[in-house]
Design a protein around this motif. Sequence first.
Motif, PDB file in Angstrom:
ATOM      1  N   GLN A   1       0.823  -1.212   0.000  1.00 26.82           N
ATOM      2  CA  GLN A   1       0.000   0.000   0.000  1.00 26.82           C
ATOM      3  C   GLN A   1       0.852   1.255   0.000  1.00 26.82           C
ATOM      4  OE1 GLN A   1      -3.703  -0.235   2.281  1.00 26.82           O
ATOM      5  NE2 GLN A   1      -3.160  -2.310   2.864  1.00 26.82           N
ATOM      6  N   ILE A   2       2.001   1.188   0.679  1.00 27.19           N
ATOM      7  CA  ILE A   2       2.893   2.348   0.673  1.00 27.19           C
ATOM      8  C   ILE A   2       3.538   2.502  -0.700  1.00 27.19           C
ATOM      9  CG2 ILE A   2       4.992   3.311   1.687  1.00 27.19           C
ATOM     10  CD1 ILE A   2       4.197   2.017   4.308  1.00 27.19           C
TER      11      ILE A   2
ATOM     12  N   GLU B   1       2.379   1.500  -3.500  1.00 29.95           N
ATOM     13  CA  GLU B   1       1.332   1.968  -4.421  1.00 29.95           C
ATOM     14  C   GLU B   1       1.190   3.487  -4.347  1.00 29.95           C
ATOM     15  OE1 GLU B   1      -2.694   1.158  -3.207  1.00 29.95           O
ATOM     16  OE2 GLU B   1      -3.300   0.797  -5.272  1.00 29.95           O
ATOM     17  N   SER B   2       1.196   3.989  -3.122  1.00 28.13           N
ATOM     18  CA  SER B   2       1.039   5.423  -2.922  1.00 28.13           C
ATOM     19  C   SER B   2       2.207   6.206  -3.536  1.00 28.13           C
ATOM     20  CB  SER B   2       0.938   5.703  -1.417  1.00 28.13           C
ATOM     21  OG  SER B   2       0.460   6.982  -1.204  1.00 28.13           O
TER      22      SER B   2
ATOM     23  N   LEU C   1       2.599   5.622   5.781  1.00 26.41           N
ATOM     24  CA  LEU C   1       1.871   5.732   4.515  1.00 26.41           C
ATOM     25  C   LEU C   1       1.559   7.190   4.201  1.00 26.41           C
ATOM     26  CD1 LEU C   1       0.239   4.432   2.176  1.00 26.41           C
ATOM     27  CD2 LEU C   1      -1.684   4.282   3.730  1.00 26.41           C
TER      28      LEU C   1
END
Lengths: 353, 317
Positions: free
Chosen positions: A120-121, A123-124, A175
């Motif tokens: 998720q990180i 992706e960000s 994040l």
Amino acid sequence: MNTASRADSAPIVSVRDLRVTFNGGKKPVSAVNGVDLSVARGETVALIGESGSGKSVTLRSLLRLHPERRTRIEGRIEVAGEDVLALGSRALADYRGRVASMIFQEPLLALDPVYTVGQQIVESIRRHERISPAEARKRALELFERVRIPSPERRLDAYPHEMSGGMRQRAMIALALACRPQVLLADEPTTALDATVQIQILLLLRELQRELGLAIVFVTHDMGAAVEVADRFAVMYAGRIVEEGPTREVIRNPRHPYTLALMQARADGAMEKGARLASIPGAPPDLAQLPTGCAFAERCTFVQPACLQSRPEAVELGGGHRARCLRTDATAQAVAQSARATANTSILLTETA
Amino acid sequence: MIFYLLRRIVYTIPIMIGVAFFCFLLVHISPGDPLVSILPPDASIELQKQLMKLYGFDRPWFEQFATWFWRALHGDLGTSIASGRPVAAEVMRAVGNTLMLACMATLIGFLFGGLFGFVAGYFRDSWVDRIASALSVLGVSVPHYWLGMVLVIIFSSWLMWLPATGAGPGGSGEWAWDWAHIQFMLLPAITMSVIPMGIIARTVRALVADILAQEFVVGLRAKGLTDLGIFMHVVKNAAPTALAVMGLQLGYLLGGSILVETVFSWPGTGLLLNSAIFQRDLPLLQGTILVLATFFVVLNLLVDVLQTTLDPRIQRS
């Protein structure tokens, strides 16, 4: 720190006469009714209030996270030179996470359960920067070290449900910081954590804020937590900021009866055995039909007929301290009295020094 | 993971024994004489007794069960009374045909059902949603054998685009993946896909609406993801449940296609069961049911394993 010198110039967050109305139900609900807020670079402002005071709505408006079709946002929001309310959908997506990012109250709900935290990180980061997956992962690892997650390499591959509450909130902070934003929006980031972990997260936030020169808007109903991190307090009631000023000043000399009542309703500190916990009588007003006068009037101990006539304008009290109240003098007197009677209010200040 | 897999496989053993026991018992307590189809009406009592002994119908039922089950474990399901051929071979040939048809039907159902469900879930309470929901209710409610007949009337009788019955130009001969054969499959597959389509559409719609209402979607938006990026997250979140439903539907189609296969004379397990029931061919009936039940159990196992790999929250221990 060179952020301090710039702090005096233009504010990085500037909200003017913000009004947010939700049209989903039978009657339109005015959740925010004319909020003015400025946050300087490297400054932390705490938005304080009880449930339904409009603090979270104000915060989410800064990223325009409300459902577009059912929400009307009026006023002006400027963050780092971007006119947030005028952004197109693509520009808005570019702005979110890169200029300003958000930490949520319950990271277990705010993180996607079927992706690892590392994914998720990454992706960000890759959403906002053209960088290889391997490099993005390296950045994610650095972030995990920065927020002091033990054995970060392994934790990157963990799913949100495999981490403890405090660890998850650290991952959430990592994040939020992934794309080096200038403004961090924290929506009750410690409410879902137990007390010892709360302190750790607050200290981490304060440290990161100093290191990175972040501006933080910190929403909470917990005055103790707010005192830990905030340079400035903004107390909200029924969608307006009723009192605003430097933390010490507001804590020591609250001038709005609501602020005073909030402080007296705190459970910790001076509770003697058998003493009743002070509470504020009545309930917050119905946001679908707000009174014409001061919204706090019907619960206020110092209420006068004039309070019911029109909404009070802000009274400047010096040093950036202002309160929207006609009876700031009465509150000041009450504060002085109670200070004479007991030394209890000083307990609130133990952490500010 | 391997340990989990092994344990799940071991769990299926008592299930299979139970299933075999019940399908044997059900067939046996049903009334009727299994030999009626091969005995001439004027057969003597002696001949009847002789045949009963030959097929073992004269022994107590638990002994029959034990013998039958023991042989079944070795892949021998007995001999069909009606055709005299080994049941195992008959069933396996039919299973191949049914599996093909069921897979095709599930694929069609999953593609369109998933599409309808996603659109309906994304645009909830809009006119798109209402149309998609109405279609899915229609799909679940329409009797599919009736739909099959209607399709035959339209596409075979009127338009003459597609053949009405059979599984290939040479009747029910060897199958091949060319248009000459595939065109025989289209009508039954579409007919059979309607129910899973409706069920999958409704499941996916509810899933998508539920996922979109969750806080993490706001979180994804807050970090700057566009609608496409969020869509990918929704798909991955919805996939485990949607696949589980699809797997179960495939299971139902494998066993529950008697009517459709009969309407289209598709030489699968459904048609086989149909004839076995009408001819009171006990060995064939038992064998077919056992094989179908095995498929259902194996399919459930596969779905569970797939779900575990897709959704990390499902415990493997």
